[in-house]
Design a protein around this motif. Structure first.
Motif, mmCIF file in Angstrom:
data_model
loop_
_atom_site.group_PDB
_atom_site.id
_atom_site.type_symbol
_atom_site.label_atom_id
_atom_site.label_comp_id
_atom_site.label_asym_id
_atom_site.label_seq_id
_atom_site.Cartn_x
_atom_site.Cartn_y
_atom_site.Cartn_z
ATOM 1 N N VAL A 63 61.626 110.286 30.553
ATOM 2 C CA VAL A 63 60.283 110.473 30.002
ATOM 3 C C VAL A 63 59.779 109.093 29.614
ATOM 4 C CG1 VAL A 63 58.905 111.521 28.188
ATOM 5 C CG2 VAL A 63 60.821 112.789 29.161
ATOM 6 N N SER A 64 58.764 108.595 30.351
ATOM 7 C CA SER A 64 58.270 107.245 30.104
ATOM 8 C C SER A 64 56.875 107.104 30.697
ATOM 9 C CB SER A 64 59.233 106.217 30.704
ATOM 10 O OG SER A 64 58.945 104.929 30.225
ATOM 11 N N ASP A 65 56.340 105.882 30.649
ATOM 12 C CA ASP A 65 55.011 105.623 31.184
ATOM 13 C C ASP A 65 55.098 105.459 32.701
ATOM 14 O OD1 ASP A 65 52.110 104.712 30.512
ATOM 15 O OD2 ASP A 65 52.885 103.209 31.912
ATOM 16 N N ARG A 66 54.387 106.310 33.434
ATOM 17 C CA ARG A 66 54.493 106.320 34.888
ATOM 18 C C ARG A 66 54.058 104.994 35.502
ATOM 19 N NH1 ARG A 66 54.752 109.793 39.215
ATOM 20 N NH2 ARG A 66 54.939 111.586 37.825
ATOM 21 N N VAL A 67 52.935 104.456 35.049
ATOM 22 C CA VAL A 67 52.403 103.228 35.650
ATOM 23 C C VAL A 67 53.396 102.078 35.464
ATOM 24 C CG1 VAL A 67 50.554 101.520 35.550
ATOM 25 C CG2 VAL A 67 50.015 103.955 35.342
ATOM 26 N N ALA A 68 53.948 101.948 34.248
ATOM 27 C CA ALA A 68 54.890 100.861 33.985
ATOM 28 C C ALA A 68 56.149 101.010 34.832
ATOM 29 C CB ALA A 68 55.249 100.838 32.497
ATOM 30 N N ILE A 69 56.669 102.237 34.922
ATOM 31 C CA ILE A 69 57.879 102.468 35.720
ATOM 32 C C ILE A 69 57.615 102.176 37.191
ATOM 33 C CG2 ILE A 69 59.480 104.245 36.502
ATOM 34 C CD1 ILE A 69 60.041 103.259 33.693
ATOM 35 N N GLU A 70 56.477 102.616 37.704
ATOM 36 C CA GLU A 70 56.160 102.354 39.112
ATOM 37 C C GLU A 70 56.041 100.855 39.371
ATOM 38 O OE1 GLU A 70 52.664 104.641 39.794
ATOM 39 O OE2 GLU A 70 53.779 106.471 40.331
ATOM 40 N N GLN A 71 55.433 100.118 38.424
ATOM 41 C CA GLN A 71 55.303 98.673 38.617
ATOM 42 C C GLN A 71 56.676 97.981 38.600
ATOM 43 O OE1 GLN A 71 52.575 97.457 35.564
ATOM 44 N NE2 GLN A 71 50.764 97.934 36.784
ATOM 45 N N ILE A 72 57.544 98.423 37.695
ATOM 46 C CA ILE A 72 58.873 97.817 37.616
ATOM 47 C C ILE A 72 59.625 98.013 38.925
ATOM 48 C CG2 ILE A 72 61.145 98.033 36.521
ATOM 49 C CD1 ILE A 72 59.697 98.622 33.894
ATOM 50 N N PHE A 73 59.739 99.275 39.364
ATOM 51 C CA PHE A 73 60.513 99.555 40.579
ATOM 52 C C PHE A 73 59.844 98.959 41.816
ATOM 53 C CE2 PHE A 73 62.664 102.553 37.868
ATOM 54 C CZ PHE A 73 63.938 102.620 38.395
#
Length: 498
Positions: free
Chosen positions: A379-389
């Motif tokens: 459970v986290s911020d989708r935009v931040a996770i997508e940018q990281i990966f």
């Protein structure tokens, strides 16, 4: 309270120190006694175990001799492969067991003497068994039976049992001696511990009487500390708020500065275009002058015609690079000020979408992105996770080694309240000196043959910190890299709920 205990601080400290030292000495004495008894008990236990090992080996030896004898008798009565196998197996084991007994009793002269007699008896017995079995297998059963009867008359087996019984009794006698010594040691330990306990109790009573007069002062001091802690928590909260305001101010400052820098940069780009147009017109004018009046064209004019396009190109490339850097700062500033919105994320689907967006580039370089299931969700911020990966996987594809087929693997696991994701590749790898530098802003490592400004991994680390985690890398030059992302399984905004 007696006046003896009404002492000043210096006297109290001296008495308290003396009491502590006395208690410490007593504890050391008790500890030394316990260690000594433990060592002795351990040695006694080893000796007891040794006794039982000797008894067990003797019993095993007797059993093997009896089985070999039974195998012989059975084979002489009714020959069969099974009876011969019983004889052969136990005849093979007897020498091994005898050697085991020899090793166990090698430190006891009495047992060694008995063992020599036992060895001779066993040699005679086994020779007799082997001889009768050889006669029986050669078809001379009557002679084999006569050999068996002669052995029965000699009664070697009975003598073997007498010797093993004597050895067994010797071990039991040693066991009784060792048990008695162990009981004596335990009795001494109980006495020492009892005396030590009494002395420690006396020291504790004295210390209690000395310390009691300071109890009220300590309680008052504790109350004052609680008050100070409360004030400190308030100060920390206020300081944290100040730091947040300062961080927000830095973000706004970076945004304003980057935004304001764009205006003169646009002007420079515009004037550069005008300079290019003017340079073209000037070049045509100089060409005409060279044809019509070459005497007016000096060497400086010719050099200017050659150097001016290069200078204009340098200005344009530099301003374009500055434009990219300003855009990157603006993007980082916007991301730093963006409100995070945690939501349940199905990570396998998220990673598949990122891999699909890179499919053209992956196919172009002949690489493969593999997801190792299961991938834990979070459970986290989708935009931040997508940018990281996206940044890490795209870098893995970008810096693959062209000398071998590219492989990028994404895997994950739960670790308590956190999830750990790893993006591993078999690419160029990162030198030891560059492992931390790759996360610095505007810093790049290795051969610079790929486009980029050194912003991606710095942005990734900033996002990981903001989500309450961190990212690091393990790499070996020429073999590949593994980026490890450690994040809370459920993002909780500081000061709020998930």
């Amino acid at each position: 309270m007696p006046s003896f205990f009404q002492v000043d601080t210096r006297r109290f400290n001296q008495l308290a120190l003396a009491g502590i030292l006395a208690g410490f000495v007593l504890l050391l004495a008790a500890f030394g006694t316990v260690v000594s008894v433990f060592v002795n008990n351990h040695a006694s236990a080893d000796r007891v175990r040794h006794t039982y090992d000797v008894v067990a080996e003797l019993s095993q030896l007797e059993t093997q001799l009896e089985r070999a004898e039974n195998g012989r008798r059975g084979y002489l009565i009714a020959p069969s492969p099974y009876r011969f196998e019983v004889y052969a197996e136990n005849a093979r084991l007897v020498p091994q067991t005898l050697e085991g007994v020899s090793e166990l009793v090698s430190d006891n002269r009495t047992q060694v003497a008995r063992l020599r007699e036992l060895r001779q008896l066993i040699i005679l017995q086994m020779a007799d068994i082997h001889r009768s079995m050889a006669l029986a297998r050669g078809g001379r059963t009557n002679e084999a039976v006569q050999t068996l009867r002669a052995a029965h008359d000699a009664n070697i087996i009975r003598r073997i049992r007498e010797v093993t019984g004597a050895m067994r009794q010797e071990e039991y006698a040693l066991l009784q001696q060792r048990s008695a010594a162990e009981r004596d040691t335990l009795s001494r330990l109980q006495f020492v511990l009892g005396v030590t306990g009494i002395l420690l109790l006396l020291v504790a009573v004295a210390a209690f009487l000395l310390v009691r007069r300071y109890t009220l002062d300590l309680a008052a001091t504790r109350d004052r500390l609680n008050l100070l802690n409360t004030d400190l928590e308030a100060a920390v909260t206020e300081r944290t708020a100040d730091l947040r305001r300062a961080n927000d101010e830095i973000q706004r400052f970076a945004y304003i500065v980057s935004h304001d820098l764009r205006s003169p940069l646009v002007n420079i780009l515009g004037f550069t275009s005008e300079l290019e147009s003017t340079n073209k017109s000037l070049g045509k004018l100089i060409e005409r002058a060279e044809k019509d009046a070459p005497q007016i064209i000096t060497e400086d004019v010719r050099n200017a015609r050659e150097d001016l396009p290069e200078a204009i190109g340098f200005i344009r490339s530099s301003t374009q690079k500055m434009d990219r850097l300003i855009n990157a700062i603006l993007r980082l500033s916007r991301e730093g000020r963006r409100t995070l919105s945690p939501e349940p994320l199905e990570m396998e689907a998220v990673i598949k979408e990122i891999a699909a967006s890179l499919e053209h580039r992956v196919n172009e370089v002949g690489a493969e992105i593999r997801i190792e299931r299961p991938i834990p969700n979070m459970v986290s911020d989708r935009v931040a996770i997508e940018q990281i990966f996206s940044n890490v996987i795209e870098n893995a594809v970008k810096y693959l080694d062209p000398a071998r087929p590219g492989r990028v693997a994404v895997r994950g696991r739960k670790d308590g309240a956190n999830v750990i994701y790893e993006i591993a590749d078999n690419g160029r790898g990162i030198a030891d000196k560059d492992r931390e530098r790759v996360f610095d802003l505007f810093r790049r490592a290795g051969t610079q043959d790929q486009p980029g400004e050194g912003i991606g991994l710095a942005h990734v680390r900033a996002l990981a910190f903001r989500l309450g985690g961190f990212i690091d890398v393990q790499s070996e030059l020429g073999k590949g890299s593994t980026f490890r992302l450690n994040l809370p399984a459920t993002y909780v905004e500081q000061g709020g709920a998930a």
